[in-house]
Design a protein around this motif. Structure first.
Motif, PDB file in Angstrom:
ATOM      1  N   ARG A 128      85.752   0.953  78.506  1.00  8.77           N
ATOM      2  CA  ARG A 128      86.578   2.287  79.274  1.00  8.77           C
ATOM      3  C   ARG A 128      85.610   4.077  79.571  1.00  8.77           C
ATOM      4  O   ARG A 128      85.464   4.367  79.868  1.00  8.77           O
ATOM      5  CB  ARG A 128      87.814   2.651  78.396  1.00  8.77           C
ATOM      6  CG  ARG A 128      89.161   1.693  78.175  1.00  8.77           C
ATOM      7  CD  ARG A 128      90.359   2.023  78.228  1.00  8.77           C
ATOM      8  NE  ARG A 128      91.170   0.373  77.857  1.00  8.77           N
ATOM      9  CZ  ARG A 128      92.291   0.060  78.449  1.00  8.77           C
ATOM     10  NH1 ARG A 128      93.251   1.241  78.252  1.00  8.77           N
ATOM     11  NH2 ARG A 128      93.448  -0.490  77.800  1.00  8.77           N
ATOM     12  N   GLN A 129      85.235   4.033  77.569  1.00 11.38           N
ATOM     13  CA  GLN A 129      84.521   5.299  77.365  1.00 11.38           C
ATOM     14  C   GLN A 129      83.054   5.218  77.607  1.00 11.38           C
ATOM     15  O   GLN A 129      82.863   6.602  77.224  1.00 11.38           O
ATOM     16  CB  GLN A 129      85.664   5.963  76.077  1.00 11.38           C
ATOM     17  CG  GLN A 129      87.349   6.096  76.286  1.00 11.38           C
ATOM     18  CD  GLN A 129      87.466   6.515  74.542  1.00 11.38           C
ATOM     19  OE1 GLN A 129      86.723   6.291  73.771  1.00 11.38           O
ATOM     20  NE2 GLN A 129      89.230   6.082  74.185  1.00 11.38           N
ATOM     21  N   ASN A 130      82.901   4.292  77.529  1.00 12.09           N
ATOM     22  CA  ASN A 130      81.269   4.127  77.019  1.00 12.09           C
ATOM     23  C   ASN A 130      80.559   4.733  78.776  1.00 12.09           C
ATOM     24  O   ASN A 130      80.819   4.090  79.855  1.00 12.09           O
ATOM     25  CB  ASN A 130      80.487   3.406  76.704  1.00 12.09           C
ATOM     26  CG  ASN A 130      78.636   3.152  77.379  1.00 12.09           C
ATOM     27  OD1 ASN A 130      78.308   3.031  77.756  1.00 12.09           O
ATOM     28  ND2 ASN A 130      78.362   3.182  75.170  1.00 12.09           N
ATOM     29  N   LYS A 131      80.018   6.255  78.589  1.00 13.52           N
ATOM     30  CA  LYS A 131      79.635   6.492  79.876  1.00 13.52           C
ATOM     31  C   LYS A 131      79.167   5.542  80.929  1.00 13.52           C
ATOM     32  O   LYS A 131      79.543   5.197  81.324  1.00 13.52           O
ATOM     33  CB  LYS A 131      79.389   7.591  80.051  1.00 13.52           C
ATOM     34  CG  LYS A 131      78.520   8.857  81.107  1.00 13.52           C
ATOM     35  CD  LYS A 131      78.581   9.751  80.478  1.00 13.52           C
ATOM     36  CE  LYS A 131      77.495  10.946  81.922  1.00 13.52           C
ATOM     37  NZ  LYS A 131      76.896  11.705  81.421  1.00 13.52           N
ATOM     38  N   GLN A 132      77.641   5.288  80.670  1.00 13.48           N
ATOM     39  CA  GLN A 132      76.969   4.539  80.976  1.00 13.48           C
ATOM     40  C   GLN A 132      77.598   3.264  80.786  1.00 13.48           C
ATOM     41  O   GLN A 132      77.210   2.714  82.836  1.00 13.48           O
ATOM     42  CB  GLN A 132      75.293   3.854  80.151  1.00 13.48           C
ATOM     43  CG  GLN A 132      74.589   5.638  79.985  1.00 13.48           C
ATOM     44  CD  GLN A 132      75.520   5.988  78.927  1.00 13.48           C
ATOM     45  OE1 GLN A 132      75.684   5.200  77.482  1.00 13.48           O
ATOM     46  NE2 GLN A 132      75.414   7.445  78.523  1.00 13.48           N
ATOM     47  N   ARG A 185      81.348   0.365  87.675  1.00 18.70           N
ATOM     48  CA  ARG A 185      82.202   0.904  88.494  1.00 18.70           C
ATOM     49  C   ARG A 185      80.817   0.934  89.539  1.00 18.70           C
ATOM     50  O   ARG A 185      81.305   0.801  91.059  1.00 18.70           O
ATOM     51  CB  ARG A 185      82.716   1.881  88.376  1.00 18.70           C
ATOM     52  CG  ARG A 185      82.874   3.434  89.796  1.00 18.70           C
ATOM     53  CD  ARG A 185      82.996   4.612  89.693  1.00 18.70           C
ATOM     54  NE  ARG A 185      82.527   5.405  88.952  1.00 18.70           N
ATOM     55  CZ  ARG A 185      81.801   5.995  87.791  1.00 18.70           C
ATOM     56  NH1 ARG A 185      82.695   5.264  86.965  1.00 18.70           N
ATOM     57  NH2 ARG A 185      81.107   7.028  88.323  1.00 18.70           N
ATOM     58  N   THR A 186      79.983   0.973  89.403  1.00 17.66           N
ATOM     59  CA  THR A 186      78.882   1.700  90.488  1.00 17.66           C
ATOM     60  C   THR A 186      78.493   0.157  91.352  1.00 17.66           C
ATOM     61  O   THR A 186      77.884   0.014  92.322  1.00 17.66           O
ATOM     62  CB  THR A 186      77.994   2.486  90.362  1.00 17.66           C
ATOM     63  OG1 THR A 186      77.295   1.852  89.493  1.00 17.66           O
ATOM     64  CG2 THR A 186      78.144   3.880  90.451  1.00 17.66           C
ATOM     65  N   PRO A 205      82.595  -3.272  93.078  1.00 14.26           N
ATOM     66  CA  PRO A 205      81.809  -3.988  94.236  1.00 14.26           C
ATOM     67  C   PRO A 205      81.714  -4.963  94.420  1.00 14.26           C
ATOM     68  O   PRO A 205      81.959  -5.685  95.970  1.00 14.26           O
ATOM     69  CB  PRO A 205      80.656  -2.598  94.269  1.00 14.26           C
ATOM     70  CG  PRO A 205      81.059  -2.033  93.561  1.00 14.26           C
ATOM     71  CD  PRO A 205      81.110  -2.761  92.363  1.00 14.26           C
ATOM     72  N   LYS A 206      81.211  -5.425  93.789  1.00 16.87           N
ATOM     73  CA  LYS A 206      80.112  -7.152  94.071  1.00 16.87           C
ATOM     74  C   LYS A 206      81.465  -8.466  93.205  1.00 16.87           C
ATOM     75  O   LYS A 206      80.988  -9.841  93.738  1.00 16.87           O
ATOM     76  CB  LYS A 206      78.647  -7.591  93.780  1.00 16.87           C
ATOM     77  CG  LYS A 206      78.215  -6.227  94.055  1.00 16.87           C
ATOM     78  CD  LYS A 206      76.297  -6.342  94.497  1.00 16.87           C
ATOM     79  CE  LYS A 206      75.249  -5.598  95.064  1.00 16.87           C
ATOM     80  NZ  LYS A 206      75.300  -6.410  96.487  1.00 16.87           N
ATOM     81  N   MET A 207      82.413  -8.316  92.501  1.00 14.76           N
ATOM     82  CA  MET A 207      82.974  -8.656  91.842  1.00 14.76           C
ATOM     83  C   MET A 207      83.738  -8.884  92.674  1.00 14.76           C
ATOM     84  O   MET A 207      84.827  -8.301  92.840  1.00 14.76           O
ATOM     85  CB  MET A 207      82.433  -7.891  90.380  1.00 14.76           C
ATOM     86  CG  MET A 207      83.314  -9.292  89.385  1.00 14.76           C
ATOM     87  SD  MET A 207      83.515  -8.597  87.311  1.00 14.76           S
ATOM     88  CE  MET A 207      84.970  -9.580  87.028  1.00 14.76           C
ATOM     89  N   PRO A 208      84.131 -10.516  92.499  1.00 13.77           N
ATOM     90  CA  PRO A 208      85.761 -10.851  93.672  1.00 13.77           C
ATOM     91  C   PRO A 208      86.653 -10.213  92.548  1.00 13.77           C
ATOM     92  O   PRO A 208      87.371 -10.368  91.541  1.00 13.77           O
ATOM     93  CB  PRO A 208      85.498 -12.502  93.658  1.00 13.77           C
ATOM     94  CG  PRO A 208      84.170 -12.850  93.605  1.00 13.77           C
ATOM     95  CD  PRO A 208      83.634 -11.424  92.644  1.00 13.77           C
ATOM     96  N   GLY A 209      88.104  -9.005  92.990  1.00  8.99           N
ATOM     97  CA  GLY A 209      88.973  -8.795  92.871  1.00  8.99           C
ATOM     98  C   GLY A 209      88.769  -7.923  91.414  1.00  8.99           C
ATOM     99  O   GLY A 209      89.409  -7.362  90.417  1.00  8.99           O
ATOM    100  N   GLY A 210      87.205  -7.178  90.804  1.00 11.32           N
ATOM    101  CA  GLY A 210      86.641  -6.561  90.276  1.00 11.32           C
ATOM    102  C   GLY A 210      87.508  -5.698  89.841  1.00 11.32           C
ATOM    103  O   GLY A 210      87.883  -5.800  88.504  1.00 11.32           O
ATOM    104  N   ASP A 258      82.005 -13.119  84.013  1.00  9.70           N
ATOM    105  CA  ASP A 258      82.605 -12.540  85.802  1.00  9.70           C
ATOM    106  C   ASP A 258      81.779 -11.773  85.556  1.00  9.70           C
ATOM    107  O   ASP A 258      81.187 -11.357  86.236  1.00  9.70           O
ATOM    108  CB  ASP A 258      83.927 -12.910  85.857  1.00  9.70           C
ATOM    109  CG  ASP A 258      84.334 -14.741  85.846  1.00  9.70           C
ATOM    110  OD1 ASP A 258      83.701 -15.326  85.466  1.00  9.70           O
ATOM    111  OD2 ASP A 258      85.332 -14.371  86.566  1.00  9.70           O
ATOM    112  N   ALA A 259      81.328 -10.851  85.602  1.00 13.74           N
ATOM    113  CA  ALA A 259      81.300  -9.008  85.117  1.00 13.74           C
ATOM    114  C   ALA A 259      79.449  -9.631  85.236  1.00 13.74           C
ATOM    115  O   ALA A 259      79.021  -8.916  85.539  1.00 13.74           O
ATOM    116  CB  ALA A 259      81.530  -7.975  84.205  1.00 13.74           C
TER     117      ALA A 259
END
Length: 260
Positions: A87-91, A97-98, A102-107, A211-212
């Motif tokens: 949640r909090q680690n910026k990198q 998110r980017t 977007p490529k992970m089913p139901g991510g 999965d990520a």
């Protein structure tokens, strides 16, 4: 104990594609792997510490349960830390998110569900701060160290070597505080629901991380071109038969040396 040969595989990630990642995405890739390695190891070891026998003598099972609770607390603390990193680690948050979601089913939906499950376990943070990574203060334990009409004699279980020594009353106090964080009328009432919720959170977190990482490595870094190759076999015990004991036979140490 039953054993069988287990196949071992390897996926190579070429240095050339690693170098193409930004420093931030490379950091996130390694951090996700590190978090998964720790939590998966804890998930396995927690299971191994649970007694797999019918010997219910207090001297046998109380130290074994204490070992399991130690690992439960550590696992809970690590689940909390993993959720904070996501949640909090910026990198890491940006990479997820980017590049990943977007490529992970139901991510995105899965991450929201994971965060909701963490939010539904308000005992995680105090368990992490109160005992998971720290020792308690007097204020933390004061309600549990003042004798009342329910108290009985303390017990200390021990063998001939210090490695087989267990202070039962100290663990009783520790568990009273630990399960008291769940918010039920008595610590006894909280044992099963807290442990069940912790196991579920650990599985949910590890599944999401796996999965990520699979998406980040397979779809982003290797662009769908990764392959695994067999690198050998290893003789392995049956998972549900592995047990970590408390009482162990030890060679007597020389005078003046530790015999743990």
């Amino acid at each position: 104990m039953t054993s069988r040969a287990v196949d071992m595989y390897e996926i190579r990630v070429p240095l050339a594609v690693i170098e193409k990642l930004s420093d931030e995405d490379r950091f996130s890739y390694y951090l996700l792997g590190h978090i998964f390695n720790e939590l998966m190891s804890l998930q396995k070891i927690v299971g191994f510490t649970l007694p797999r026998h019918e010997d219910n003598r207090p001297a046998r099972v109380r130290p074994e349960h204490a070992q399991a609770m130690l690992l439960f607390r550590l696992a809970s603390a690590k689940i909390w830390e993993a959720s904070q990193a996501i949640r909090q680690n910026k990198q890491l948050a940006t990479t997820l998110r980017t590049l990943v979601l977007p490529k992970m089913p139901g991510g995105t939906v899965r991450l929201k569900a994971l965060n909701a499950a963490i939010n539904a376990a308000p005992w995680l943070s105090p368990l992490r701060n109160g005992m998971g990574f720290h020792f308690p203060t007097f204020a933390d334990w004061k309600p549990h160290v003042v004798p009342d009409e329910t108290w009985v004699d303390d017990s200390i279980f021990l063998g001939d070597q210090s490695g087989n020594t267990f202070y039962d009353a100290a663990d009783t106090v520790a568990q009273a505080w630990m399960f008291g964080q769940y918010g039920l009328p008595t610590a006894r009432d909280a044992v099963d629901p807290l442990i069940s919720q912790m196991i579920e959170l650990l599985r949910d977190m590890n599944t999401f991380l796996e999965d990520a990482l699979g998406t980040l490595i397979g779809e982003v870094i290797l662009e769908g071109k990764g392959t695994r190759r067999l690198v050998g076999k290893v003789l392995s015990p049956q998972h549900d038969q592995v047990s970590i004991p408390f009482w162990t036979a030890m060679t007597s140490s020389k005078k003046g040396q530790s015999d743990g």
